[in-house]
Design an enzyme around this catalytic site. Structure first.
Site, PDB file in Angstrom:
ATOM      1  N   GLY A 500      18.993  35.515  19.359  1.00 21.72           N
ATOM      2  CA  GLY A 500      19.925  35.810  18.106  1.00 21.72           C
ATOM      3  C   GLY A 500      19.386  34.850  17.030  1.00 21.72           C
ATOM      4  N   GLY A 505      19.905  29.174  11.534  1.00 24.04           N
ATOM      5  CA  GLY A 505      19.245  29.047  12.755  1.00 24.04           C
ATOM      6  C   GLY A 505      18.942  30.249  13.747  1.00 24.04           C
ATOM      7  N   ASP A 621      34.613  32.760   8.343  1.00 24.18           N
ATOM      8  CA  ASP A 621      33.573  33.825   8.548  1.00 24.18           C
ATOM      9  C   ASP A 621      34.004  34.483   9.861  1.00 24.18           C
ATOM     10  OD1 ASP A 621      31.544  35.361   8.010  1.00 24.18           O
ATOM     11  OD2 ASP A 621      30.037  33.955   8.753  1.00 24.18           O
TER      12      ASP A 621
END
Length: 771
Positions: A500, A505, A621
């Protein structure tokens, strides 16, 4: 198309094709493979496709096709695979369709088909994969399906099929999975199922099955899932089920089973889920359950007639998250050893004959979220545990002697013995001085803890210095060894190990020499974004080293190094919720029960962050990409790179963060962060879980609609069509959860509920449905 007449294979699946299927495809007479799945094709299937006599594989699944299956499909005599699932197709199946001598895979699930199943199914004896889930087929199953020994995967669930289940189905030596749930089958379960020795998943939930469970089921030693729930099965649970040592999930609830739990169940050491509630089982709860079920995380024995005391060995179920023993005839005291169950979140002991005081050891169970001890014979002080102190009166009522600082309960009386007389008088005569003393002790302890934190964090500590930086790890890992292992096992972060990528990052999968699997997030080394990435890196460390919760990702360690800065987390096998919802097959694994549990898990995590952490932590988020699922589909909130720790003496202005579509409207123009920002994002996430994709225009429609219009009417058209439509009970729970989500989307932040209130309301939304 004239130049393509010799084309043998055409695969356009997984694109964004729109509009109708061209009828000119019928001119490609040499086609053997035609794959148009996973597009946005609409309209009717052209009759001309039936001219392609050479076709062996035809896949039109996961589109928006409508209307009937063309009668011309009966001419496709060479078909080996016909995949039409997940469209809007309707009408009966024309005779001859699916009757190819070589037909191996016939997938019709997720449409609106009606009528009976054609008798020609499995005509050639080659059918292996047959799925018609979530249609409106009715009538009897074709007779030749009984002798179709080639079957490997069969999904008939969610229809209106009928027939005597002992006569319709036979013995299937190659069968791996079969789901007959939610139909109208009747009769007794045949002993023939014991001859399907490869069977790993057997479901017959929600039919009209009677008789007893045949002991021959115990021969299916590869069974991992067995579901006979919500039928009319009688008799004792056969001891032969103890031979199913691979069993992970067992549902026998909602029947008329009697007798005791067989002692042979001690062999089911891989069991993770056990529900035998709502039967007429009796005698005592076996004392060996706690010693055997080391992997169990859900145990429901409610609505039976179990008697005698709670076995102390039951308290050794360290992984148990839900225990329901309500509506039985249990006696004696609640064992003080209950505190061993540190993973327990929901405990229901209501409607029994339990007596004595509630052990104070419950105060050690910090993960406990919800309790119900109503209608017993308990007395004494309520434990100083959040689950008890926040419990509604309904969860405590029916006990004559309970007292404590809980709304609706009487205060505990101060007993004035000679020894305790002065202590009681001190508090009564000098209440102000007593309060000051308590505050002084509190701040003294807090000061000591803060000093200790400066030198060493209890979970993470600096374990090693390394060239170019420092390694910080938990006590279970060695710093230098961890760093070297991760570099070695990922081949210095080779792309083949990447699972992912996010804004700060990339994440890699690494298997350590100990056998532990971990996820490693490596920071981007981009010069113009280095400062931002470093801030997110430090922010995530600061946040995750301060908190610990079952539904929050666990940080094992981190490395700050000149070459590689990375964080090491627990590895969660199923990946992100977004990935699961975006995959047609995986989304079907997320049945309504799992989805409701995901919603509740995220709510518990946010409630903990907002109300149990001091100062509160705001995620900023919350979205499906940042919700990770483990192998049991338990949700874990992740990615705390933009999290904000609220300063109690500050206005908490901040820069814009989050993901478009999930951000609370007031945050975009005030830049002031509050807990209600997460609440708004949570509301969007809940609708996404129910709809199966980002809710988009549905958000604005529910905001602008007349409040008097029932939300259930609006939900019927938007619920994820990849799942069977929920039963009335589950639908009612979904409506309740949807109403909460809509309250979270209120444009006025002060009108949104708190996550603490949401988590308390959601605990009532317990579904017994598995699909």
């Amino acid at each position: 198309m004239g130049r393509l007449n010799s084309l043998a294979s055409l695969d356009l699946s997984g694109n964004c094709l729109e509009g109708p299927i061209p009828s000119s495809l019928g001119n490609l007479r040499s086609l053997t493979f035609l794959h148009l799945s996973q597009n946005q094709l609409s309209g009717f299937i052209p009759e001309e496709i039936g001219r392609l006599n050479s076709l062996t594989h035809l896949a039109l699944a996961e589109n928006q096709l409508q209307g009937p299956i063309p009668r011309s499909f009966a001419n496709l005599s060479n078909l080996q695979a016909l995949h039409l699932r997940d469209n809007r197709l309707s009408g009966p199946i024309p005779q001859g369709v699916g009757g190819s001598m070589n037909m191996a895979s016939l997938q019709l699930s997720g449409n609106q088909f009606t009528g009976s199943l054609p008798e020609s199914i499995c005509h050639g004896g080659s059918l292996q994969n047959f799925s018609i889930t979530n249609n409106s087929f009715r009538g009897r199953v074709p007779q030749n399906l009984k002798t179709c020994t080639s079957l490997g995967r069969v999904f008939l669930n969610g229809n209106q099929l009928t027939g005597d289940i002992s006569q319709v189905f036979g013995a299937y030596p190659n069968l791996v999975i079969i789901d007959l749930s939610h139909n109208h089958f009747y009769g007794k379960i045949s002993s023939n199922w014991g001859q399907s020795l490869k069977l790993g998943n057997l479901r017959m939930r929600g039919n009209n099955i009677s008789g007893s469970i045949p002991p021959e089921i115990g021969n299916c030693i590869q069974l991992r899932v067995l579901d006979f729930s919500l039928n009319h099965i009688v008799g004792a649970i056969p001891k032969e089920l103890g031979k199913l040592t691979s069993l992970e999930k067992l549902w026998l609830n909602g029947n008329h089973l009697s007798g005791a739990i067989p002692v042979e169940f001690e062999s089911l050491t891989n069991l993770e889920f056990l529900d035998i509630s709502s039967n007429i089982l009796c005698k005592s709860i076996p004392r060996n359950l706690g010693n055997s079920f080391s992997k169990l995380n859900h145990l429901n024995l409610s609505h039976n007639n179990f008697s005698q005391e709670l076995p102390i060995s039951l308290m050794s179920l360290f992984h148990l998250s839900k225990l329901d023993l309500s509506y039985n005839s249990l006696t004696g005291e609640i064992p003080s050893e209950s505190s061993r169950m540190q993973s327990l979140e929901v405990l229901n002991l209501s409607h029994n004959h339990l007596s004595g005081i509630i052990p104070t050891t419950f105060e050690e169970m910090h993960g406990l979220l919800h309790v119900d001890i109503s209608y017993n014979e308990l007395h004494g002080l309520i434990p100083n545990n959040k689950a008890f102190l926040d419990a509604p009166l309904e969860a405590l009522q029916g006990n004559k002697g309970l007292c404590g600082n809980v709304k609706g309960l009487p205060p505990c009386k101060v007993h004035k013995s000679k020894k305790g007389h002065m202590k009681a008088e001190f508090i009564i005569i000098f209440p102000v001085l007593g309060s000051l003393l308590v505050l002084f002790v509190f701040f003294l302890v807090l000061r000591i803890l803060q000093r200790r934190k400066k030198y060493r964090h209890p979970q993470l500590e600096q374990s090693d210095k390394h060239e170019g930086g420092s390694l910080f790890v938990s006590s279970t890992f060695d710093g230098r060894k961890m760093y070297e292992e991760i570099i070695r096992t990922t081949e210095a972060f080779n792309d083949i190990y990447c699972i992912g990528e996010g804004g700060y990052g990339r994440t890699y999968k690494a298997k350590l020499s100990s056998g532990d699997m971990v996820a490693v997030k490596k920071l981007h080394q981009v010069l113009n974004d280095e400062k931002r990435s470093q801030k997110a890196f430090l922010n995530e460390i600061k946040t995750l080293t301060e908190i610990r919760h079952r539904n929050i990702i666990k940080l094992h360690c981190f490395c700050s190094h000149a070459r590689h800065s990375f964080l090491v987390y627990e590895y969660l096998e199923m990946g992100s919720l977004a990935r699961m919802l975006n995959s047609e097959e995986d989304a079907k694994e997320l049945d309504w029960s799992k989805r409701l549990n995901i919603v509740k898990s995220v709510a518990y995590a946010l409630s903990y962050m907002h109300h149990d952490c001091s100062p509160p932590i705001i995620h900023r988020d919350i979205k499906s990409n940042n919700i990770l699922l483990d192998s049991q589909y338990v949700a874990h909130v992740s990615d705390f790179g933009t999290a904000k720790i609220l300063e109690l003496d500050s206005s908490n202005w901040t820069s814009l963060a989050g993901t478009y579509g999930y951000i609370a409207p007031e945050f975009a123009y005030t830049m002031k962060i509050t807990e209600k920002c997460d609440v708004y994002s949570f509301g969007v996430l809940v609708l996404e879980v129910m709809i199966g994709k980002y809710p988009g225009d549905f958000i604005s429609s529910v905001k602008s609609s007349d409040p008097s219009i029932e939300i259930s009417i609006q939900l019927k058209d938007v619920l994820d069509q990849r799942l069977p439509f929920p039963t009335p009970q589950v639908e009612a729970e979904l409506v309740r959860v949807a109403k909460i989500a809509i309250e979270c989307l209120n444009d006025l932040s002060e009108s949104r509920p708190t996550m603490h209130l949401i988590s308390k309301v959601l605990v009532a939304a317990q579904t017994t449905a598995s699909s």
